[in-house]
Design a protein around this motif. Sequence first.
Motif, PDB file in Angstrom:
ATOM      1  N   GLY A   1      -3.835 -12.459  -2.933  1.00  0.00           N
ATOM      2  CA  GLY A   1      -4.945 -12.208  -2.022  1.00  0.00           C
ATOM      3  C   GLY A   1      -4.626 -11.089  -1.056  1.00  0.00           C
ATOM      4  O   GLY A   1      -3.705 -11.205  -0.238  1.00  0.00           O
ATOM      5  N   VAL A   2      -5.367 -10.005  -1.148  1.00  0.00           N
ATOM      6  CA  VAL A   2      -5.154  -8.860  -0.267  1.00  0.00           C
ATOM      7  C   VAL A   2      -6.195  -8.959   0.850  1.00  0.00           C
ATOM      8  O   VAL A   2      -7.324  -8.483   0.711  1.00  0.00           O
ATOM      9  CB  VAL A   2      -5.287  -7.531  -1.031  1.00  0.00           C
ATOM     10  N   PHE A   3      -5.807  -9.567   1.963  1.00  0.00           N
ATOM     11  CA  PHE A   3      -6.738  -9.847   3.055  1.00  0.00           C
ATOM     12  C   PHE A   3      -6.418  -9.073   4.335  1.00  0.00           C
ATOM     13  O   PHE A   3      -7.087  -9.265   5.345  1.00  0.00           O
ATOM     14  CB  PHE A   3      -6.745 -11.344   3.363  1.00  0.00           C
TER      15      PHE A   3
ATOM     16  N   PHE B   1      -3.918   1.252   6.603  1.00  0.00           N
ATOM     17  CA  PHE B   1      -2.725   0.461   6.334  1.00  0.00           C
ATOM     18  C   PHE B   1      -1.553   1.369   6.004  1.00  0.00           C
ATOM     19  O   PHE B   1      -1.556   2.076   4.992  1.00  0.00           O
ATOM     20  CB  PHE B   1      -2.978  -0.519   5.184  1.00  0.00           C
ATOM     21  N   GLU B   2      -0.553   1.358   6.859  1.00  0.00           N
ATOM     22  CA  GLU B   2       0.685   2.102   6.675  1.00  0.00           C
ATOM     23  C   GLU B   2       0.437   3.555   6.266  1.00  0.00           C
ATOM     24  O   GLU B   2       1.135   4.113   5.408  1.00  0.00           O
ATOM     25  CB  GLU B   2       1.583   1.376   5.659  1.00  0.00           C
ATOM     26  N   GLY B   3      -0.587   4.167   6.881  1.00  0.00           N
ATOM     27  CA  GLY B   3      -0.864   5.577   6.668  1.00  0.00           C
ATOM     28  C   GLY B   3      -1.674   5.915   5.433  1.00  0.00           C
ATOM     29  O   GLY B   3      -1.963   7.088   5.180  1.00  0.00           O
ATOM     30  N   HIS B   4      -2.071   4.924   4.635  1.00  0.00           N
ATOM     31  CA  HIS B   4      -2.850   5.168   3.420  1.00  0.00           C
ATOM     32  C   HIS B   4      -4.336   5.241   3.780  1.00  0.00           C
ATOM     33  O   HIS B   4      -4.965   4.222   4.084  1.00  0.00           O
ATOM     34  CB  HIS B   4      -2.603   4.059   2.392  1.00  0.00           C
ATOM     35  N   GLU B   5      -4.898   6.420   3.735  1.00  0.00           N
ATOM     36  CA  GLU B   5      -6.260   6.607   4.216  1.00  0.00           C
ATOM     37  C   GLU B   5      -7.324   5.968   3.330  1.00  0.00           C
ATOM     38  O   GLU B   5      -8.500   5.904   3.717  1.00  0.00           O
ATOM     39  CB  GLU B   5      -6.549   8.104   4.383  1.00  0.00           C
ATOM     40  N   HIS B   6      -6.944   5.497   2.156  1.00  0.00           N
ATOM     41  CA  HIS B   6      -7.919   4.798   1.309  1.00  0.00           C
ATOM     42  C   HIS B   6      -7.870   3.281   1.510  1.00  0.00           C
ATOM     43  O   HIS B   6      -8.604   2.545   0.852  1.00  0.00           O
ATOM     44  CB  HIS B   6      -7.667   5.123  -0.167  1.00  0.00           C
ATOM     45  N   LEU B   7      -7.007   2.806   2.444  1.00  0.00           N
ATOM     46  CA  LEU B   7      -6.893   1.376   2.725  1.00  0.00           C
ATOM     47  C   LEU B   7      -7.281   1.119   4.178  1.00  0.00           C
ATOM     48  O   LEU B   7      -6.554   1.493   5.105  1.00  0.00           O
ATOM     49  CB  LEU B   7      -5.466   0.882   2.463  1.00  0.00           C
ATOM     50  N   LEU B   8      -8.428   0.488   4.390  1.00  0.00           N
ATOM     51  CA  LEU B   8      -8.943   0.219   5.726  1.00  0.00           C
ATOM     52  C   LEU B   8      -8.505  -1.174   6.175  1.00  0.00           C
ATOM     53  O   LEU B   8      -8.679  -2.150   5.448  1.00  0.00           O
ATOM     54  CB  LEU B   8     -10.472   0.304   5.739  1.00  0.00           C
ATOM     55  N   VAL B   9      -7.949  -1.267   7.371  1.00  0.00           N
ATOM     56  CA  VAL B   9      -7.452  -2.529   7.898  1.00  0.00           C
ATOM     57  C   VAL B   9      -8.595  -3.322   8.520  1.00  0.00           C
ATOM     58  O   VAL B   9      -9.394  -2.788   9.298  1.00  0.00           O
ATOM     59  CB  VAL B   9      -6.348  -2.289   8.941  1.00  0.00           C
ATOM     60  N   LEU B  10      -8.656  -4.605   8.162  1.00  0.00           N
ATOM     61  CA  LEU B  10      -9.691  -5.482   8.700  1.00  0.00           C
ATOM     62  C   LEU B  10      -9.350  -5.905  10.134  1.00  0.00           C
ATOM     63  O   LEU B  10      -8.180  -5.965  10.511  1.00  0.00           O
ATOM     64  CB  LEU B  10      -9.841  -6.718   7.817  1.00  0.00           C
TER      65      LEU B  10
ATOM     66  N   TYR C   1       2.772  -9.967   6.676  1.00  0.00           N
ATOM     67  CA  TYR C   1       3.500  -9.536   7.870  1.00  0.00           C
ATOM     68  C   TYR C   1       2.672  -8.648   8.793  1.00  0.00           C
ATOM     69  O   TYR C   1       2.974  -8.512   9.980  1.00  0.00           O
ATOM     70  CB  TYR C   1       4.764  -8.774   7.460  1.00  0.00           C
ATOM     71  N   ALA C   2       1.630  -8.008   8.259  1.00  0.00           N
ATOM     72  CA  ALA C   2       0.813  -7.089   9.051  1.00  0.00           C
ATOM     73  C   ALA C   2      -0.269  -7.812   9.852  1.00  0.00           C
ATOM     74  O   ALA C   2      -0.993  -7.181  10.624  1.00  0.00           O
ATOM     75  CB  ALA C   2       0.175  -6.035   8.141  1.00  0.00           C
ATOM     76  N   VAL C   3      -0.388  -9.109   9.636  1.00  0.00           N
ATOM     77  CA  VAL C   3      -1.423  -9.915  10.286  1.00  0.00           C
ATOM     78  C   VAL C   3      -0.749 -10.896  11.247  1.00  0.00           C
ATOM     79  O   VAL C   3       0.303 -11.458  10.937  1.00  0.00           O
ATOM     80  CB  VAL C   3      -2.249 -10.681   9.231  1.00  0.00           C
TER      81      VAL C   3
ATOM     82  N   TRP D   1      -0.874 -24.216  -2.436  1.00  0.00           N
ATOM     83  CA  TRP D   1       0.390 -23.644  -1.964  1.00  0.00           C
ATOM     84  C   TRP D   1       0.158 -22.216  -1.508  1.00  0.00           C
ATOM     85  O   TRP D   1      -0.581 -21.465  -2.155  1.00  0.00           O
ATOM     86  CB  TRP D   1       1.417 -23.684  -3.088  1.00  0.00           C
ATOM     87  N   PHE D   2       0.780 -21.829  -0.390  1.00  0.00           N
ATOM     88  CA  PHE D   2       0.549 -20.511   0.186  1.00  0.00           C
ATOM     89  C   PHE D   2       1.881 -19.829   0.490  1.00  0.00           C
ATOM     90  O   PHE D   2       2.703 -20.358   1.241  1.00  0.00           O
ATOM     91  CB  PHE D   2      -0.270 -20.630   1.470  1.00  0.00           C
ATOM     92  N   VAL D   3       2.069 -18.637  -0.089  1.00  0.00           N
ATOM     93  CA  VAL D   3       3.272 -17.850   0.167  1.00  0.00           C
ATOM     94  C   VAL D   3       2.853 -16.510   0.750  1.00  0.00           C
ATOM     95  O   VAL D   3       1.931 -15.859   0.254  1.00  0.00           O
ATOM     96  CB  VAL D   3       4.096 -17.654  -1.130  1.00  0.00           C
ATOM     97  N   GLY D   4       3.508 -16.105   1.819  1.00  0.00           N
ATOM     98  CA  GLY D   4       3.177 -14.851   2.466  1.00  0.00           C
ATOM     99  C   GLY D   4       4.219 -13.784   2.198  1.00  0.00           C
ATOM    100  O   GLY D   4       5.416 -14.070   2.156  1.00  0.00           O
ATOM    101  N   GLU D   5       3.749 -12.548   2.031  1.00  0.00           N
ATOM    102  CA  GLU D   5       4.677 -11.438   1.844  1.00  0.00           C
ATOM    103  C   GLU D   5       5.258 -11.025   3.190  1.00  0.00           C
ATOM    104  O   GLU D   5       4.560 -10.492   4.043  1.00  0.00           O
ATOM    105  CB  GLU D   5       3.977 -10.245   1.197  1.00  0.00           C
ATOM    106  N   LEU D   6       6.541 -11.303   3.375  1.00  0.00           N
ATOM    107  CA  LEU D   6       7.301 -10.828   4.527  1.00  0.00           C
ATOM    108  C   LEU D   6       8.466 -10.015   4.001  1.00  0.00           C
ATOM    109  O   LEU D   6       9.069 -10.370   2.983  1.00  0.00           O
ATOM    110  CB  LEU D   6       7.817 -11.990   5.372  1.00  0.00           C
ATOM    111  N   ILE D   7       8.795  -8.933   4.675  1.00  0.00           N
ATOM    112  CA  ILE D   7       9.891  -8.076   4.239  1.00  0.00           C
ATOM    113  C   ILE D   7      11.056  -8.165   5.217  1.00  0.00           C
ATOM    114  O   ILE D   7      12.189  -8.408   4.823  1.00  0.00           O
ATOM    115  CB  ILE D   7       9.405  -6.619   4.086  1.00  0.00           C
ATOM    116  N   HIS D   8      10.768  -7.982   6.495  1.00  0.00           N
ATOM    117  CA  HIS D   8      11.800  -8.069   7.523  1.00  0.00           C
ATOM    118  C   HIS D   8      11.385  -9.114   8.564  1.00  0.00           C
ATOM    119  O   HIS D   8      10.293  -9.670   8.495  1.00  0.00           O
ATOM    120  CB  HIS D   8      11.984  -6.714   8.216  1.00  0.00           C
TER     121      HIS D   8
END
Length: 421
Positions: free
Chosen positions: A102-104, A129-138, A170-172, A192-199
């Motif tokens: 899910g890309v939310f 999102f992270e400088g990508h101009e084709h990805l708009l942050v909600l 991580y961005a939310v 079940w819910f898993v979130g993408e975290l990097i650091h």
Amino acid sequence: MPLWADHAIWWHVYPLGFTGAEATAPAGRRVVHRLPRLENWLDYAIELGCSGLLLGPVFESETHGYDTVDHFQIDPRLGDYADFDRLVAAAKARGLRIVLDGVFNHVARSFAAKPEWFRRHPDGAQVFFEGHEHLLVLNHELPEIREYVVDVMCHWLERGIDGWRLDAAYAVAPEFWAGVLAQVRERYPEAWFVGELIHGDYAGYAATSTLDSVTQYELWKAIWSSLNDGNFFELAYALERHQAVVDPMVPQTFVGNHDVTRIATKLDDDRHLGHALAILFGVAGIPSVYYGDEQAMTGLKEDRVGGDDAVRPEFPEKPDQLADADWTTYRLHQRLIGVRRRNAWLTRSRTKVVHLTNKALALRSGDARGQLLLLLNVGDEAYHFPVEVAGLVIAAQPDHSPLPEEPLLVAPHSWRILTSP
């Protein structure tokens, strides 16, 4: 966390690449029925030892799937509702769970929404999102966004999926996920819910967000880095931090995924692939196998347009059509997953370092339910581990050679697993 997740071992697939879909959605929204190809691989995943499919994006998008256009529609490059429902039914008939990506956090420019749904800088400029101009942050501060995400999650849970991977979690703010998941769990308590975290603070974020799991990038990095550098002190330190995460929740572990260079490419010495896999399946966590890693496929991720293509390849219609198939590595996965399944307590196990040098490491996991001893040697000489093995038997080693008389003597660049009988 639902009880079934303690026994989950995922086969992670990036559907757009796996099925050979176009890199960019063609005009006209022409439906191409590619999802059925995945049905031909379900038995392959089961024979590997996996219990579920962790699917990359399947929703309508502009290009790579992480630029969503409509969360309620299957990407026409993959198929339609009928194709998806049939895949779910085929998986369920085999006892396989399904988790969707899910890309939310962000969406494509063509995502239809009110202007106020998108975040803006104080000067009114659009947030990307992270400088990508084709990805708009909600704008996650809006109640409408929370309700929208709840509706999307419940829609697909109703169609038979078992959980969600939350991309760029991580961005939310973690409080956003807590609000969403409270509502979804009221209707689907076994999800079940898993979130993408990097650091960052994995355990702290998971606690506030109420996520069941987070991606364990720190352990992933330590696995390949320690093997390449001949520095098991790095891995020992990462495992100590990993244990602190496991106590409050169980992270999702991996040595490969859709966003990183293949483990077979990342390792400087191909003799150490088995070491990486033995660590993955020999310590706590909810492990996943990224499609193709079980065949020792190679692929370098590059920081450029199309830089992910090498790690998101197309697979043939059926397993017997695999070119240059590496069934030796596939069978190694089977053996290690078999050890994991026979010792299901490993999911939440406590692991201690019982012997450590730069190039030799002994890890002991377990409790009253069982014991597992993992011996790793990346040195150029055989190594005798000065550890206790009373009551343990050899459960796995790199090949099917006769079992050694001295289980603590590990050959150069080799490994061994011993467990309670």
